[in-house]
Write an enzyme that holds these catalytic residues in place. Structure first.
Site, PDB file in Angstrom:
ATOM      1  N   ASN A 233      58.949  38.823   8.194  1.00 19.92           N
ATOM      2  CA  ASN A 233      57.961  38.568   7.151  1.00 19.92           C
ATOM      3  C   ASN A 233      56.761  37.857   7.751  1.00 19.92           C
ATOM      4  O   ASN A 233      56.894  37.097   8.715  1.00 19.92           O
ATOM      5  CB  ASN A 233      58.578  37.699   6.040  1.00 19.92           C
ATOM      6  CG  ASN A 233      57.546  37.223   5.030  1.00 19.92           C
ATOM      7  OD1 ASN A 233      57.126  36.071   5.041  1.00 19.92           O
ATOM      8  ND2 ASN A 233      57.131  38.118   4.166  1.00 19.92           N
TER       9      ASN A 233
ATOM     10  N   GLU B 100      55.149  43.092   6.405  1.00 22.28           N
ATOM     11  CA  GLU B 100      53.704  43.173   6.153  1.00 22.28           C
ATOM     12  C   GLU B 100      52.939  43.815   7.298  1.00 22.28           C
ATOM     13  O   GLU B 100      51.836  44.352   7.107  1.00 22.28           O
ATOM     14  CB  GLU B 100      53.135  41.771   5.879  1.00 22.28           C
ATOM     15  CG  GLU B 100      53.468  41.198   4.523  1.00 22.28           C
ATOM     16  CD  GLU B 100      54.858  40.581   4.439  1.00 22.28           C
ATOM     17  OE1 GLU B 100      55.230  40.108   3.354  1.00 22.28           O
ATOM     18  OE2 GLU B 100      55.571  40.582   5.475  1.00 22.28           O
TER      19      GLU B 100
ATOM     20  N   ASP C 168      43.025  22.575  -3.597  1.00 24.54           N
ATOM     21  CA  ASP C 168      43.492  23.943  -3.814  1.00 24.54           C
ATOM     22  C   ASP C 168      42.407  24.813  -4.449  1.00 24.54           C
ATOM     23  O   ASP C 168      41.251  24.407  -4.561  1.00 24.54           O
ATOM     24  CB  ASP C 168      44.767  23.938  -4.658  1.00 24.54           C
ATOM     25  CG  ASP C 168      45.779  24.948  -4.138  1.00 24.54           C
ATOM     26  OD1 ASP C 168      45.385  26.101  -3.864  1.00 24.54           O
ATOM     27  OD2 ASP C 168      46.966  24.606  -3.995  1.00 24.54           O
TER      28      ASP C 168
END
Length: 427
Positions: free
Chosen positions: A138, A201, A249
């Site tokens: 991953n 991916e 964020d």
């Protein structure tokens, strides 16, 4: 990163600064002043490695990297994730191209972005790991706080890497990882896509690269990573946690401090003429890389409800996370309402959705506002859903993310289309 610069045709998109810059606040301040440029800071105080930022901070750059137009990005991502290409090209790391040595984060110009930050943060690091049970690899991007010369605290949310680490901890083992920083934008984009846990991916990246992606096999970990300017090898330590945060964020507000897993780095490879890729927290690059890959998921969910959906956009003004604009070819009067419900279910963090007709350009905020102004009757066209699960990043939501969601049906009334004809478009 040199390969990326070759595809930028407009020199005005790149800003190169030669004067000496500090990694503590000064570099981030410059990046904030130039939110949509690719910025290269060539002279970093105390470091030999320059900084690059903004390789994916506009949809135009992302579209160019995968060979399409801006309004085709969603369909290209869907095509690549539904038709991944197995990687067949591998090579060992080239000692002539990379300088390998013991990991030492003090040699990398990692930025401290804002005054209340928990410390210096790696923001463009892609973490590679294998499922301890299946061996499937991953790749995912994570923020990582520097807590020592060879240690990082990593924020992991419950997705693939989290699952791998949970399995590893139950076995009482550390999880082998590699971290790659500074890669081709299309490869970076692939690591943010939503694919099943049994997908790699890098096969999506290979689809973006027409089957020509070559991966580097790392001898110590056995992991396979794309060519990148900086590569680390290390482990996420079983049973060890450290405070991570504060960190700014998507919503340009501080996320909370948490106890998060710890990475111990063992080795690093620095490419000749490497540049350190820094993503500015709450900047357009951060928003697009986190939010844009959710658009295909919303598109597919809406298409199952209203097959005539044309496009989906998570808007930059909505942090590419909280606001969606969706265009459809309306066929029945209830289509707009159904699209609202499907979109809110597909992306649980979504807070506000606007549905428009195909004559409205969802990439133009003024055009969306025009549709709301001329095609919305509040008591008929606005849906309010109180006490729904939303995003924990939303400052007005409850701590668990509970919020109120709103859908706006800004489509024309069927049977009265002539009354909504945009004359300047047709004459």
């Amino acid at each position: 990163m040199k390969d990326f610069l070759n595809i930028i045709e407009d020199e005005d998109e790149v800003l190169t600064i030669e004067r000496e810059i500090s990694t503590e606040f000064e570099a981030a301040k410059i990046l904030r002043k130039h939110p949509k440029k690719t910025v290269i800071l060539k002279n970093i105080k105390g470091y030999d490695i320059p900084i690059i930022s903004g390789i994916c901070n506009t949809r135009e750059k992302i579209a160019k990297s995968i060979g399409c137009n801006v309004d085709e990005i969603t369909k290209e991502v869907i095509k690549a994730t539904e038709n991944p290409k197995k990687v067949t090209k591998y090579r060992k790391i080239d000692d002539l191209e990379y300088n390998g040595k013991k990991a030492n984060l003090s040699e990398i110009p990692i930025l401290k972005h804002y005054k209340r930050d928990g410390g210096a943060y790696i923001t463009a690091g892609v973490v590679f790991a294998k499922d301890p049970e299946t061996g499937i690899q991953n790749a995912s991007i994570h923020r990582m706080l520097v807590i020592g010369k060879d240690k990082l605290a990593i924020r992991i949310v419950p997705r693939n890497l989290y699952t791998y680490f949970q399995k590893s901890e139950k076995l009482g083992k550390d999880l082998e990882i590699a971290i790659a920083i500074g890669m081709n934008p299309s490869t970076l984009l692939s690591t943010t896509t939503s694919v099943p846990i049994d997908y790699d991916e890098m096969e999506v990246a290979n689809a973006f690269n027409n089957g020509n992606l070559e991966l580097i096999e790392l001898e110590k970990s056995g992991l396979k990573v794309p060519k990148a300017d900086i590569i680390f090898e290390g482990k996420i330590l079983a049973g060890e946690r450290a405070k991570e945060g504060p960190f700014v964020d998507l919503t340009d507000t501080y996320d909370v401090v948490r106890e998060e897993p710890v990475i111990k780095l063992n080795y690093m490879y620095i490419k000749n003429n490497a540049m350190y890729h820094a993503i500015l927290p709450a900047g357009f690059e951060h928003k697009l890389l986190q939010g844009l890959p959710q658009e295909p998921r919303i598109f597919q969910a809406v298409k199952n409800t209203v097959p005539t959906v044309k496009n989906v956009l998570l808007t930059e003004g909505g942090c590419c996370w909280l606001h969606a604009a969706i265009s459809i070819k309306k066929q029945t009067q209830g289509d707009g309402k159904n699209v609202i419900m499907a979109s809110l279910a597909a992306h649980p963090s979504l807070k506000h959705t606007v549905v428009v007709d195909e004559d409205v350009n969802i990439f133009d905020p003024q055009d969306i506002e025009y549709a709301i102004a001329t095609r919305v009757k509040g008591d008929d066209d606005i849906i309010i859903v109180p006490k729904a699960r939303g995003s924990s990043l939303d400052p007005v939501a409850l701590p668990d993310g509970t919020t109120t969601k709103v859908g706006v049906d800004a489509t024309k009334l069927l049977g009265k289309e002539d009354e909504f004809e945009r004359v300047s478009f047709s004459e």
